[in-house]
Design a protein around this motif. Structure first.
Motif, PDB file in Angstrom:
ATOM      1  N   ALA A  41       0.838  -1.207   0.000  1.00 64.35           N
ATOM      2  CA  ALA A  41       0.000   0.000   0.000  1.00 64.35           C
ATOM      3  C   ALA A  41       0.869   1.251   0.000  1.00 64.35           C
ATOM      4  CB  ALA A  41      -0.928  -0.003   1.218  1.00 64.35           C
ATOM      5  N   LYS A  42       1.945   1.241   0.752  1.00 61.52           N
ATOM      6  CA  LYS A  42       2.829   2.410   0.803  1.00 61.52           C
ATOM      7  C   LYS A  42       3.537   2.630  -0.527  1.00 61.52           C
ATOM      8  CE  LYS A  42       5.403   1.591   4.427  1.00 61.52           C
ATOM      9  NZ  LYS A  42       6.138   1.530   5.699  1.00 61.52           N
ATOM     10  N   SER A  43       3.914   1.565  -1.220  1.00 61.07           N
ATOM     11  CA  SER A  43       4.634   1.727  -2.484  1.00 61.07           C
ATOM     12  C   SER A  43       3.707   1.948  -3.676  1.00 61.07           C
ATOM     13  CB  SER A  43       5.548   0.521  -2.747  1.00 61.07           C
ATOM     14  OG  SER A  43       4.787  -0.652  -2.934  1.00 61.07           O
ATOM     15  N   GLU A  44       2.545   1.322  -3.688  1.00 66.22           N
ATOM     16  CA  GLU A  44       1.622   1.402  -4.833  1.00 66.22           C
ATOM     17  C   GLU A  44       0.588   2.523  -4.721  1.00 66.22           C
ATOM     18  OE1 GLU A  44       1.457  -0.404  -7.691  1.00 66.22           O
ATOM     19  OE2 GLU A  44       3.202  -1.618  -7.204  1.00 66.22           O
ATOM     20  N   LEU A  45       0.282   2.942  -3.491  1.00 72.71           N
ATOM     21  CA  LEU A  45      -0.750   3.954  -3.228  1.00 72.71           C
ATOM     22  C   LEU A  45      -2.027   3.688  -4.038  1.00 72.71           C
ATOM     23  CD1 LEU A  45       1.483   7.141  -2.997  1.00 72.71           C
ATOM     24  CD2 LEU A  45       0.529   5.780  -1.122  1.00 72.71           C
ATOM     25  N   PRO A  46      -2.689   2.564  -3.746  1.00 76.57           N
ATOM     26  CA  PRO A  46      -3.910   2.226  -4.483  1.00 76.57           C
ATOM     27  C   PRO A  46      -5.048   3.195  -4.168  1.00 76.57           C
ATOM     28  CG  PRO A  46      -3.699   0.814  -2.575  1.00 76.57           C
ATOM     29  CD  PRO A  46      -2.434   1.627  -2.652  1.00 76.57           C
ATOM     30  N   ASP A  47      -6.075   3.151  -4.995  1.00 73.02           N
ATOM     31  CA  ASP A  47      -7.255   3.980  -4.781  1.00 73.02           C
ATOM     32  C   ASP A  47      -8.173   3.385  -3.713  1.00 73.02           C
ATOM     33  OD1 ASP A  47      -6.867   6.016  -6.924  1.00 73.02           O
ATOM     34  OD2 ASP A  47      -6.863   4.199  -8.156  1.00 73.02           O
ATOM     35  N   LEU A  48      -8.052   2.062  -3.493  1.00 72.57           N
ATOM     36  CA  LEU A  48      -8.895   1.369  -2.530  1.00 72.57           C
ATOM     37  C   LEU A  48      -8.218   0.061  -2.150  1.00 72.57           C
ATOM     38  CD1 LEU A  48     -12.666   1.126  -2.375  1.00 72.57           C
ATOM     39  CD2 LEU A  48     -11.442  -1.052  -2.548  1.00 72.57           C
ATOM     40  N   ILE A  49      -8.475  -0.404  -0.927  1.00 74.05           N
ATOM     41  CA  ILE A  49      -7.922  -1.675  -0.448  1.00 74.05           C
ATOM     42  C   ILE A  49      -9.066  -2.586  -0.032  1.00 74.05           C
ATOM     43  CG2 ILE A  49      -6.528  -2.789   1.350  1.00 74.05           C
ATOM     44  CD1 ILE A  49      -4.918  -0.104   1.501  1.00 74.05           C
ATOM     45  N   VAL A  50      -9.013  -3.840  -0.493  1.00 75.41           N
ATOM     46  CA  VAL A  50      -9.902  -4.889   0.004  1.00 75.41           C
ATOM     47  C   VAL A  50      -9.031  -5.751   0.908  1.00 75.41           C
ATOM     48  CG1 VAL A  50     -11.364  -6.852  -0.579  1.00 75.41           C
ATOM     49  CG2 VAL A  50     -11.365  -4.838  -2.064  1.00 75.41           C
ATOM     50  N   MET A  51      -9.343  -5.736   2.206  1.00 75.73           N
ATOM     51  CA  MET A  51      -8.489  -6.333   3.233  1.00 75.73           C
ATOM     52  C   MET A  51      -9.171  -7.523   3.905  1.00 75.73           C
ATOM     53  SD  MET A  51      -5.713  -5.764   5.374  1.00 75.73           S
ATOM     54  CE  MET A  51      -5.322  -4.004   5.359  1.00 75.73           C
ATOM     55  N   ASP A  52      -8.602  -8.715   3.722  1.00 73.86           N
ATOM     56  CA  ASP A  52      -9.028  -9.864   4.507  1.00 73.86           C
ATOM     57  C   ASP A  52      -8.611  -9.582   5.946  1.00 73.86           C
ATOM     58  OD1 ASP A  52      -9.789 -12.384   5.415  1.00 73.86           O
ATOM     59  OD2 ASP A  52      -7.985 -13.374   4.674  1.00 73.86           O
ATOM     60  N   MET A  53      -9.454  -9.884   6.904  1.00 74.49           N
ATOM     61  CA  MET A  53      -9.127  -9.582   8.289  1.00 74.49           C
ATOM     62  C   MET A  53      -8.353 -10.712   8.970  1.00 74.49           C
ATOM     63  SD  MET A  53     -10.198  -6.630   8.035  1.00 74.49           S
ATOM     64  CE  MET A  53     -10.036  -5.808   9.597  1.00 74.49           C
ATOM     65  N   SER A  54      -8.442 -11.923   8.442  1.00 77.88           N
ATOM     66  CA  SER A  54      -7.736 -13.071   9.030  1.00 77.88           C
ATOM     67  C   SER A  54      -6.515 -13.406   8.182  1.00 77.88           C
ATOM     68  CB  SER A  54      -8.664 -14.279   9.108  1.00 77.88           C
ATOM     69  OG  SER A  54      -9.783 -13.986   9.903  1.00 77.88           O
ATOM     70  N   LEU A  55      -5.449 -12.630   8.379  1.00 72.08           N
ATOM     71  CA  LEU A  55      -4.231 -12.783   7.587  1.00 72.08           C
ATOM     72  C   LEU A  55      -3.078 -13.297   8.439  1.00 72.08           C
ATOM     73  CD1 LEU A  55      -4.387  -9.349   5.737  1.00 72.08           C
ATOM     74  CD2 LEU A  55      -4.677 -11.580   4.657  1.00 72.08           C
ATOM     75  N   PRO A  56      -2.122 -13.996   7.811  1.00 68.48           N
ATOM     76  CA  PRO A  56      -0.927 -14.398   8.550  1.00 68.48           C
ATOM     77  C   PRO A  56       0.040 -13.221   8.743  1.00 68.48           C
ATOM     78  CG  PRO A  56      -0.786 -15.156   6.275  1.00 68.48           C
ATOM     79  CD  PRO A  56      -2.145 -14.518   6.446  1.00 68.48           C
ATOM     80  N   ILE A  57       0.980 -13.396   9.614  1.00 70.61           N
ATOM     81  CA  ILE A  57       2.049 -12.459   9.961  1.00 70.61           C
ATOM     82  C   ILE A  57       1.484 -11.235  10.686  1.00 70.61           C
ATOM     83  CG2 ILE A  57       4.007 -11.076   9.192  1.00 70.61           C
ATOM     84  CD1 ILE A  57       4.366 -13.086   6.910  1.00 70.61           C
ATOM     85  N   LEU A  58       0.617 -10.493  10.030  1.00 72.96           N
ATOM     86  CA  LEU A  58      -0.023  -9.316  10.612  1.00 72.96           C
ATOM     87  C   LEU A  58      -1.484  -9.368  10.193  1.00 72.96           C
ATOM     88  CD1 LEU A  58       0.554  -6.535  12.063  1.00 72.96           C
ATOM     89  CD2 LEU A  58       0.857  -5.592   9.779  1.00 72.96           C
ATOM     90  N   ASP A  59      -2.400  -9.474  11.166  1.00 71.05           N
ATOM     91  CA  ASP A  59      -3.807  -9.627  10.771  1.00 71.05           C
ATOM     92  C   ASP A  59      -4.363  -8.331  10.181  1.00 71.05           C
ATOM     93  OD1 ASP A  59      -4.839  -7.952  12.874  1.00 71.05           O
ATOM     94  OD2 ASP A  59      -4.979  -9.664  14.224  1.00 71.05           O
ATOM     95  N   GLY A  60      -5.510  -8.445   9.557  1.00 70.70           N
ATOM     96  CA  GLY A  60      -6.120  -7.312   8.874  1.00 70.70           C
ATOM     97  C   GLY A  60      -6.510  -6.178   9.803  1.00 70.70           C
TER      98      GLY A  60
END
Length: 125
Positions: A41-60
């Motif tokens: 997100a920091k490198s691409e600067l998208p217009d919108l994010i669809v975020m799964d909340m149950s993610l590995p390493i760092l949750d949504g």
């Protein structure tokens, strides 16, 4: 067309959603866990994010909180998605900084409506 960052660890969900969004004309970027989602997100600067909340390493939940604290990403709308349809999960997502929330299994028409509504709202049209 708008750039969407899809942060999803489930390969089938990721492939299905990215294909369907691309067919609708969106530029789709993907990340597989919350940590890579924040950096993408920091490198691409998208217009919108669809975020799964149950993610590995760092949750949504935590990834959303972090993105909302970074100047360059704090105004990117985030739709949280989760298979957890427990009472209070939507509120928890909104408290974390999500602009909207959807449940899995994804009903594409419903999600697309939320994406279009947020893109319109944040583009100022």
């Amino acid at each position: 067309m708008a750039k969407i960052l899809l942060i999803e660890d489930n390969e089938m969900n990721r492939d299905m959603l990215s294909r369907r969004l691309k067919r609708r004309g969106f530029d789709v970027v993907v990340a597989f866990d919350g940590e890579s989602g924040v950096s993408t997100a920091k490198s691409e600067l998208p217009d919108l994010i669809v975020m799964d909340m149950s993610l590995p390493i760092l949750d949504g939940w935590e990834a959303t909180k972090r993105l909302k604290q970074i100047n360059s990403t704090c105004n990117i709308p985030i739709i949280g998605c989760s298979a957890h349809a427990m009472v209070g999960d939507r509120e928890k997502g909104m408290e974390a900084g999500c602009d909207d929330y959807d449940t899995k299994p994804i009903e594409f028409g419903r999600l697309l409506g939320k994406i279009e509504k947020l893109l319109e709202k944040y583009s100022g049209n």
